[in-house]
Design a protein around this motif. Structure first.
Motif, PDB file in Angstrom:
ATOM      1  N   ALA A 131      30.505 -18.808  19.805  1.00  0.00           N
ATOM      2  CA  ALA A 131      29.717 -17.599  19.586  1.00  0.00           C
ATOM      3  C   ALA A 131      30.459 -16.626  18.672  1.00  0.00           C
ATOM      4  O   ALA A 131      29.853 -15.979  17.801  1.00  0.00           O
ATOM      5  N   THR A 132      31.762 -16.515  18.855  1.00  0.00           N
ATOM      6  CA  THR A 132      32.573 -15.655  17.999  1.00  0.00           C
ATOM      7  C   THR A 132      32.569 -16.162  16.565  1.00  0.00           C
ATOM      8  O   THR A 132      32.434 -15.379  15.606  1.00  0.00           O
ATOM      9  N   MET A 133      32.697 -17.478  16.401  1.00  0.00           N
ATOM     10  CA  MET A 133      32.658 -18.067  15.072  1.00  0.00           C
ATOM     11  C   MET A 133      31.307 -17.834  14.410  1.00  0.00           C
ATOM     12  O   MET A 133      31.219 -17.540  13.209  1.00  0.00           O
ATOM     13  N   ALA A 134      30.226 -17.951  15.192  1.00  0.00           N
ATOM     14  CA  ALA A 134      28.892 -17.704  14.652  1.00  0.00           C
ATOM     15  C   ALA A 134      28.751 -16.249  14.216  1.00  0.00           C
ATOM     16  O   ALA A 134      28.158 -15.952  13.175  1.00  0.00           O
ATOM     17  N   GLY A 135      29.323 -15.344  14.995  1.00  0.00           N
ATOM     18  CA  GLY A 135      29.280 -13.929  14.640  1.00  0.00           C
ATOM     19  C   GLY A 135      29.962 -13.645  13.317  1.00  0.00           C
ATOM     20  O   GLY A 135      29.509 -12.787  12.544  1.00  0.00           O
ATOM     21  N   ARG A 136      31.052 -14.362  13.040  1.00  0.00           N
ATOM     22  CA  ARG A 136      31.740 -14.185  11.757  1.00  0.00           C
ATOM     23  C   ARG A 136      30.822 -14.565  10.600  1.00  0.00           C
ATOM     24  O   ARG A 136      30.859 -13.945   9.536  1.00  0.00           O
ATOM     25  N   GLN A 137      30.011 -15.590  10.804  1.00  0.00           N
ATOM     26  CA  GLN A 137      29.104 -16.006   9.732  1.00  0.00           C
ATOM     27  C   GLN A 137      28.070 -14.923   9.425  1.00  0.00           C
ATOM     28  O   GLN A 137      27.696 -14.714   8.272  1.00  0.00           O
ATOM     29  N   VAL A 138      27.607 -14.224  10.453  1.00  0.00           N
ATOM     30  CA  VAL A 138      26.686 -13.112  10.237  1.00  0.00           C
ATOM     31  C   VAL A 138      27.362 -12.014   9.431  1.00  0.00           C
ATOM     32  O   VAL A 138      26.772 -11.439   8.504  1.00  0.00           O
ATOM     33  N   ASP A 139      28.616 -11.733   9.764  1.00  0.00           N
ATOM     34  CA  ASP A 139      29.370 -10.726   9.011  1.00  0.00           C
ATOM     35  C   ASP A 139      29.525 -11.143   7.550  1.00  0.00           C
ATOM     36  O   ASP A 139      29.368 -10.324   6.639  1.00  0.00           O
ATOM     37  N   HIS A 140      29.811 -12.430   7.324  1.00  0.00           N
ATOM     38  CA  HIS A 140      29.940 -12.916   5.955  1.00  0.00           C
ATOM     39  C   HIS A 140      28.632 -12.731   5.187  1.00  0.00           C
ATOM     40  O   HIS A 140      28.633 -12.304   4.027  1.00  0.00           O
ATOM     41  N   LEU A 141      27.527 -13.075   5.833  1.00  0.00           N
ATOM     42  CA  LEU A 141      26.221 -12.923   5.198  1.00  0.00           C
ATOM     43  C   LEU A 141      25.969 -11.472   4.813  1.00  0.00           C
ATOM     44  O   LEU A 141      25.510 -11.178   3.700  1.00  0.00           O
ATOM     45  N   GLU A 142      26.294 -10.559   5.702  1.00  0.00           N
ATOM     46  CA  GLU A 142      26.060  -9.143   5.424  1.00  0.00           C
ATOM     47  C   GLU A 142      26.934  -8.640   4.279  1.00  0.00           C
ATOM     48  O   GLU A 142      26.484  -7.861   3.430  1.00  0.00           O
ATOM     49  N   ARG A 143      28.175  -9.087   4.233  1.00  0.00           N
ATOM     50  CA  ARG A 143      29.081  -8.642   3.180  1.00  0.00           C
ATOM     51  C   ARG A 143      28.628  -9.172   1.818  1.00  0.00           C
ATOM     52  O   ARG A 143      28.684  -8.454   0.809  1.00  0.00           O
ATOM     53  N   VAL A 144      28.184 -10.415   1.788  1.00  0.00           N
ATOM     54  CA  VAL A 144      27.687 -10.982   0.532  1.00  0.00           C
ATOM     55  C   VAL A 144      26.390 -10.286   0.124  1.00  0.00           C
ATOM     56  O   VAL A 144      26.175  -9.986  -1.063  1.00  0.00           O
ATOM     57  N   THR A 167      34.086  -9.698  -7.043  1.00  0.00           N
ATOM     58  CA  THR A 167      33.356 -10.784  -6.385  1.00  0.00           C
ATOM     59  C   THR A 167      34.309 -11.873  -5.932  1.00  0.00           C
ATOM     60  O   THR A 167      34.190 -12.402  -4.821  1.00  0.00           O
ATOM     61  N   ARG A 168      35.276 -12.208  -6.785  1.00  0.00           N
ATOM     62  CA  ARG A 168      36.232 -13.258  -6.411  1.00  0.00           C
ATOM     63  C   ARG A 168      37.032 -12.859  -5.178  1.00  0.00           C
ATOM     64  O   ARG A 168      37.256 -13.675  -4.273  1.00  0.00           O
ATOM     65  N   ALA A 169      37.456 -11.606  -5.112  1.00  0.00           N
ATOM     66  CA  ALA A 169      38.213 -11.147  -3.950  1.00  0.00           C
ATOM     67  C   ALA A 169      37.373 -11.236  -2.681  1.00  0.00           C
ATOM     68  O   ALA A 169      37.861 -11.634  -1.611  1.00  0.00           O
ATOM     69  N   LEU A 170      36.098 -10.879  -2.785  1.00  0.00           N
ATOM     70  CA  LEU A 170      35.204 -10.982  -1.636  1.00  0.00           C
ATOM     71  C   LEU A 170      35.050 -12.431  -1.199  1.00  0.00           C
ATOM     72  O   LEU A 170      35.154 -12.749   0.001  1.00  0.00           O
ATOM     73  N   VAL A 171      34.806 -13.314  -2.149  1.00  0.00           N
ATOM     74  CA  VAL A 171      34.620 -14.725  -1.826  1.00  0.00           C
ATOM     75  C   VAL A 171      35.869 -15.289  -1.157  1.00  0.00           C
ATOM     76  O   VAL A 171      35.790 -15.977  -0.128  1.00  0.00           O
ATOM     77  N   PHE A 230      34.319 -25.870  -2.563  1.00  0.00           N
ATOM     78  CA  PHE A 230      33.479 -25.856  -3.766  1.00  0.00           C
ATOM     79  C   PHE A 230      33.268 -24.427  -4.246  1.00  0.00           C
ATOM     80  O   PHE A 230      33.402 -24.120  -5.431  1.00  0.00           O
ATOM     81  N   TYR A 231      32.950 -23.523  -3.311  1.00  0.00           N
ATOM     82  CA  TYR A 231      32.767 -22.122  -3.686  1.00  0.00           C
ATOM     83  C   TYR A 231      34.046 -21.546  -4.286  1.00  0.00           C
ATOM     84  O   TYR A 231      34.003 -20.770  -5.241  1.00  0.00           O
ATOM     85  N   ALA A 232      35.179 -21.909  -3.710  1.00  0.00           N
ATOM     86  CA  ALA A 232      36.457 -21.389  -4.200  1.00  0.00           C
ATOM     87  C   ALA A 232      36.715 -21.832  -5.637  1.00  0.00           C
ATOM     88  O   ALA A 232      37.249 -21.069  -6.453  1.00  0.00           O
ATOM     89  N   GLU A 233      36.350 -23.077  -5.951  1.00  0.00           N
ATOM     90  CA  GLU A 233      36.506 -23.560  -7.322  1.00  0.00           C
ATOM     91  C   GLU A 233      35.633 -22.751  -8.277  1.00  0.00           C
ATOM     92  O   GLU A 233      36.077 -22.314  -9.341  1.00  0.00           O
ATOM     93  N   VAL A 234      34.387 -22.537  -7.893  1.00  0.00           N
ATOM     94  CA  VAL A 234      33.452 -21.805  -8.757  1.00  0.00           C
ATOM     95  C   VAL A 234      33.883 -20.357  -8.911  1.00  0.00           C
ATOM     96  O   VAL A 234      33.753 -19.761  -9.991  1.00  0.00           O
ATOM     97  N   ALA A 235      34.420 -19.780  -7.839  1.00  0.00           N
ATOM     98  CA  ALA A 235      34.757 -18.350  -7.834  1.00  0.00           C
ATOM     99  C   ALA A 235      35.890 -17.999  -8.792  1.00  0.00           C
ATOM    100  O   ALA A 235      36.116 -16.808  -9.064  1.00  0.00           O
ATOM    101  N   GLN A 236      36.587 -18.984  -9.315  1.00  0.00           N
ATOM    102  CA  GLN A 236      37.675 -18.684 -10.247  1.00  0.00           C
ATOM    103  C   GLN A 236      37.171 -18.031 -11.531  1.00  0.00           C
ATOM    104  O   GLN A 236      37.939 -17.398 -12.251  1.00  0.00           O
ATOM    105  N   GLN A 237      35.872 -18.169 -11.806  1.00  0.00           N
ATOM    106  CA  GLN A 237      35.323 -17.684 -13.069  1.00  0.00           C
ATOM    107  C   GLN A 237      34.493 -16.409 -12.934  1.00  0.00           C
ATOM    108  O   GLN A 237      33.919 -15.952 -13.928  1.00  0.00           O
ATOM    109  N   VAL A 238      34.408 -15.823 -11.719  1.00  0.00           N
ATOM    110  CA  VAL A 238      33.586 -14.619 -11.562  1.00  0.00           C
ATOM    111  C   VAL A 238      34.465 -13.374 -11.693  1.00  0.00           C
ATOM    112  O   VAL A 238      35.688 -13.452 -11.831  1.00  0.00           O
TER     113      VAL A 238
END
Length: 224
Positions: free
Chosen positions: A51-64, A127-131, A115-123
């Protein structure tokens, strides 16, 4: 928002919006998977952890979502192109039990994060710091490794099945990552970099993804 604030707002690239949209939808689907796994967790402590791990995903969604808003983009529109790929991945990789579910979280989501980390090298830097911050805050690696290893110790016969499951997960994840990257021109341009098409660089990126997957499997005791 005032006209002055709107004028000061950075102009997002298509690739940046695509990346954030994929991460947002990935967080949403990870939340759903963790909630489902929590229902079948063997102990109350395990339920609380998931449940705690799931809550982190909600936080990630909100931050993005907030970052997309800063860029003048809508999170629902940004997520829309990724529904099919993510939903297909889920449909093809439904865990049969608790241990397979844990591996889905660690191996499947881990591959996507790489995969996201690889792509984020070019933003852009913000945005990169957030990712990078979001991807480093999964909070599940030690939990999954401990429980999968304990499951194997309790019944060594499951190791072969879980090793095959890990290969299936990465195969499906790699297929969907390639599909998404090729279908979305913005993501393709980020993978290729500023210098145009660089097939060697792209191949190196996907080679790193496979290497990271192999390291995860070794941590689980499922690969030499």
């Amino acid at each position: 928002m005032s006209d002055a604030a709107a004028d000061a707002r950075p102009e997002p690239t298509a690739g940046t919006v695509d990346l954030l949209g994929a991460i947002a939808y990935g967080a949403l689907t990870a939340f759903e998977r963790l909630a489902q796994d929590g229902a079948g967790a063997p102990t109350l402590a395990d339920k609380v952890t998931l449940a705690t791990m799931a809550g982190r995903q909600v936080d990630h969604l909100e931050r993005v979502r907030d970052r997309l808003a800063e860029l003048g983009a809508d999170v629902m529109s940004a997520m829309a192109p990724f529904h099919r790929a993510f939903d297909d991945f889920h449909a093809h990789t439904r865990p049969k039990d608790w241990l397979e579910g844990l591996m889905w979280v660690y191996v499947g989501s881990g591959f996507a994060d790489d995969f996201y980390a690889e792509v984020a090298q070019q933003v852009d830097d913000t945005t990169r710091a957030l990712v990078e911050d979001v991807l480093s805050d999964a909070g599940h690696e030690d939990f999954v490794v401990e429980h999968v290893r304990a499951g194997i110790d309790a019944d060594p016969r499951v190791a072969g099945r879980l090793a095959l499951w890990g290969r299936r997960l990465v195969g499906e994840a790699l297929s969907q990552a390639q599909r998404v990257a090729m279908e979305r021109e913005g993501l393709t341009s980020l993978l290729m970099g500023d210098g145009g098409v660089d097939v060697v660089a792209v191949n190196r990126s996907f080679s790193r993804l496979i290497e990271h997957h192999a390291a995860r499997m070794r941590r689980l005791g499922l690969q030499p």
